[in-house]
Design a protein around this motif. Sequence first.
Motif, PDB file in Angstrom:
ATOM      1  N   GLU A  48       0.858  -1.194   0.000  1.00 35.00           N
ATOM      2  CA  GLU A  48       0.000   0.000   0.000  1.00 35.00           C
ATOM      3  C   GLU A  48       0.888   1.236   0.000  1.00 35.00           C
ATOM      4  N   ARG A  49       0.558   2.245  -0.805  1.00 34.63           N
ATOM      5  CA  ARG A  49       1.376   3.455  -0.894  1.00 34.63           C
ATOM      6  C   ARG A  49       0.679   4.688  -0.310  1.00 34.63           C
ATOM      7  N   LYS A  50      -0.604   4.556   0.073  1.00 34.69           N
ATOM      8  CA  LYS A  50      -1.346   5.703   0.591  1.00 34.69           C
ATOM      9  C   LYS A  50      -1.431   5.621   2.115  1.00 34.69           C
ATOM     10  N   PRO A  51      -0.836   6.586   2.838  1.00 33.11           N
ATOM     11  CA  PRO A  51      -0.890   6.551   4.300  1.00 33.11           C
ATOM     12  C   PRO A  51      -2.312   6.561   4.848  1.00 33.11           C
ATOM     13  N   SER A  52      -3.255   7.126   4.122  1.00 32.65           N
ATOM     14  CA  SER A  52      -4.638   7.185   4.601  1.00 32.65           C
ATOM     15  C   SER A  52      -5.270   5.792   4.687  1.00 32.65           C
ATOM     16  N   ARG A  53      -4.742   4.818   3.940  1.00 24.90           N
ATOM     17  CA  ARG A  53      -5.282   3.457   3.954  1.00 24.90           C
ATOM     18  C   ARG A  53      -4.506   2.519   4.879  1.00 24.90           C
ATOM     19  N   LEU A  54      -3.470   3.013   5.538  1.00 20.38           N
ATOM     20  CA  LEU A  54      -2.612   2.166   6.363  1.00 20.38           C
ATOM     21  C   LEU A  54      -3.373   1.499   7.501  1.00 20.38           C
ATOM     22  N   LYS A  55      -4.228   2.256   8.179  1.00 17.94           N
ATOM     23  CA  LYS A  55      -4.986   1.701   9.298  1.00 17.94           C
ATOM     24  C   LYS A  55      -5.863   0.542   8.823  1.00 17.94           C
ATOM     25  N   GLN A  56      -6.492   0.681   7.678  1.00 19.28           N
ATOM     26  CA  GLN A  56      -7.347  -0.364   7.121  1.00 19.28           C
ATOM     27  C   GLN A  56      -6.527  -1.609   6.761  1.00 19.28           C
ATOM     28  N   VAL A  57      -5.347  -1.416   6.195  1.00 19.94           N
ATOM     29  CA  VAL A  57      -4.499  -2.546   5.809  1.00 19.94           C
ATOM     30  C   VAL A  57      -4.049  -3.322   7.040  1.00 19.94           C
ATOM     31  N   LEU A  58      -3.631  -2.631   8.086  1.00 17.38           N
ATOM     32  CA  LEU A  58      -3.179  -3.294   9.306  1.00 17.38           C
ATOM     33  C   LEU A  58      -4.344  -3.975  10.028  1.00 17.38           C
ATOM     34  N   HIS A  59      -5.543  -3.410   9.902  1.00 14.56           N
ATOM     35  CA  HIS A  59      -6.728  -3.988  10.541  1.00 14.56           C
ATOM     36  C   HIS A  59      -7.113  -5.327   9.893  1.00 14.56           C
ATOM     37  N   GLN A  60      -6.792  -5.505   8.630  1.00 12.76           N
ATOM     38  CA  GLN A  60      -7.113  -6.744   7.918  1.00 12.76           C
ATOM     39  C   GLN A  60      -6.288  -7.934   8.423  1.00 12.76           C
ATOM     40  N   CYS A  61      -5.181  -7.658   9.091  1.00  7.40           N
ATOM     41  CA  CYS A  61      -4.285  -8.718   9.557  1.00  7.40           C
ATOM     42  C   CYS A  61      -4.034  -8.576  11.059  1.00  7.40           C
ATOM     43  N   SER A 102       6.549  -4.304   7.159  1.00  6.84           N
ATOM     44  CA  SER A 102       6.499  -5.620   6.539  1.00  6.84           C
ATOM     45  C   SER A 102       6.100  -6.681   7.551  1.00  6.84           C
ATOM     46  N   GLN A 103       5.656  -7.805   7.041  1.00 13.20           N
ATOM     47  CA  GLN A 103       5.346  -8.951   7.880  1.00 13.20           C
ATOM     48  C   GLN A 103       6.647  -9.693   8.174  1.00 13.20           C
ATOM     49  N   ARG A 104       6.639 -10.508   9.198  1.00 15.94           N
ATOM     50  CA  ARG A 104       7.841 -11.281   9.534  1.00 15.94           C
ATOM     51  C   ARG A 104       8.283 -12.192   8.388  1.00 15.94           C
ATOM     52  N   LYS A 105       7.348 -12.654   7.596  1.00  9.69           N
ATOM     53  CA  LYS A 105       7.685 -13.546   6.483  1.00  9.69           C
ATOM     54  C   LYS A 105       8.281 -12.790   5.297  1.00  9.69           C
ATOM     55  N   GLY A 106       8.287 -11.465   5.350  1.00 15.62           N
ATOM     56  CA  GLY A 106       8.958 -10.691   4.319  1.00 15.62           C
ATOM     57  C   GLY A 106       8.077  -9.904   3.384  1.00 15.62           C
ATOM     58  N   LYS A 107       6.756 -10.107   3.396  1.00 16.97           N
ATOM     59  CA  LYS A 107       5.886  -9.357   2.486  1.00 16.97           C
ATOM     60  C   LYS A 107       5.795  -7.913   2.963  1.00 16.97           C
ATOM     61  N   VAL A 108       6.076  -6.969   2.064  1.00 23.34           N
ATOM     62  CA  VAL A 108       5.989  -5.548   2.381  1.00 23.34           C
ATOM     63  C   VAL A 108       4.525  -5.140   2.313  1.00 23.34           C
ATOM     64  N   VAL A 109       3.993  -4.618   3.445  1.00 20.55           N
ATOM     65  CA  VAL A 109       2.591  -4.229   3.535  1.00 20.55           C
ATOM     66  C   VAL A 109       2.415  -2.767   3.180  1.00 20.55           C
ATOM     67  N   SER A 129      -3.767 -10.690  13.579  1.00 21.11           N
ATOM     68  CA  SER A 129      -2.932 -11.660  14.282  1.00 21.11           C
ATOM     69  C   SER A 129      -1.472 -11.644  13.837  1.00 21.11           C
ATOM     70  N   LEU A 130      -1.153 -10.907  12.796  1.00 21.92           N
ATOM     71  CA  LEU A 130       0.216 -10.895  12.279  1.00 21.92           C
ATOM     72  C   LEU A 130       1.081  -9.881  13.017  1.00 21.92           C
ATOM     73  N   GLU A 131       2.365 -10.196  13.124  1.00 24.01           N
ATOM     74  CA  GLU A 131       3.330  -9.264  13.684  1.00 24.01           C
ATOM     75  C   GLU A 131       3.976  -8.512  12.530  1.00 24.01           C
ATOM     76  N   PHE A 132       4.244  -7.229  12.746  1.00 24.25           N
ATOM     77  CA  PHE A 132       4.818  -6.403  11.697  1.00 24.25           C
ATOM     78  C   PHE A 132       6.159  -5.844  12.130  1.00 24.25           C
ATOM     79  N   ILE A 133       7.007  -5.597  11.162  1.00 19.57           N
ATOM     80  CA  ILE A 133       8.295  -4.964  11.391  1.00 19.57           C
ATOM     81  C   ILE A 133       8.234  -3.597  10.724  1.00 19.57           C
ATOM     82  N   ILE A 134       8.536  -2.557  11.497  1.00 14.22           N
ATOM     83  CA  ILE A 134       8.525  -1.190  10.976  1.00 14.22           C
ATOM     84  C   ILE A 134       9.974  -0.717  10.900  1.00 14.22           C
TER      85      ILE A 134
END
Length: 99
Positions: A32-45, A87-94, A47-52
């Motif tokens: 995702e490239r739009k900061p306004s959609r970041l909250k929605q993207v993180l809400h979809q996952c 990104s997720q721990r598995k490497g996918k950039v969110v 149970s996942l841990e993220f690396i910032i």
Amino acid sequence: MFGIGQPQANEWVHRLSGVLNSALGYEKHLPERKPSRLKQVLHQCPSLEFIIDGTERPINRPQDSTTQQDTYSGKKKRNTIKNNVISQRKGKVVFLSDT
């Protein structure tokens, strides 16, 4: 590593990046490239841990004084452009911020 020079590698990167973006976009794997959609993207996952992480890329010193102040990094003691990556721990950039 691949037996080609930097100019030729640059040419191939620009040639193939369009193909890669269309393939990843079709599979919904582009970050995702739009900061306004970041909250929605993180809400979809939930149970996942993220690396910032954040990065700074050096740039040439801008001529405009206000732009100089905006891009100056006291930490690096030079003008840089900042990027934020989530990104997720598995490497996918969110999420990948604009440069």
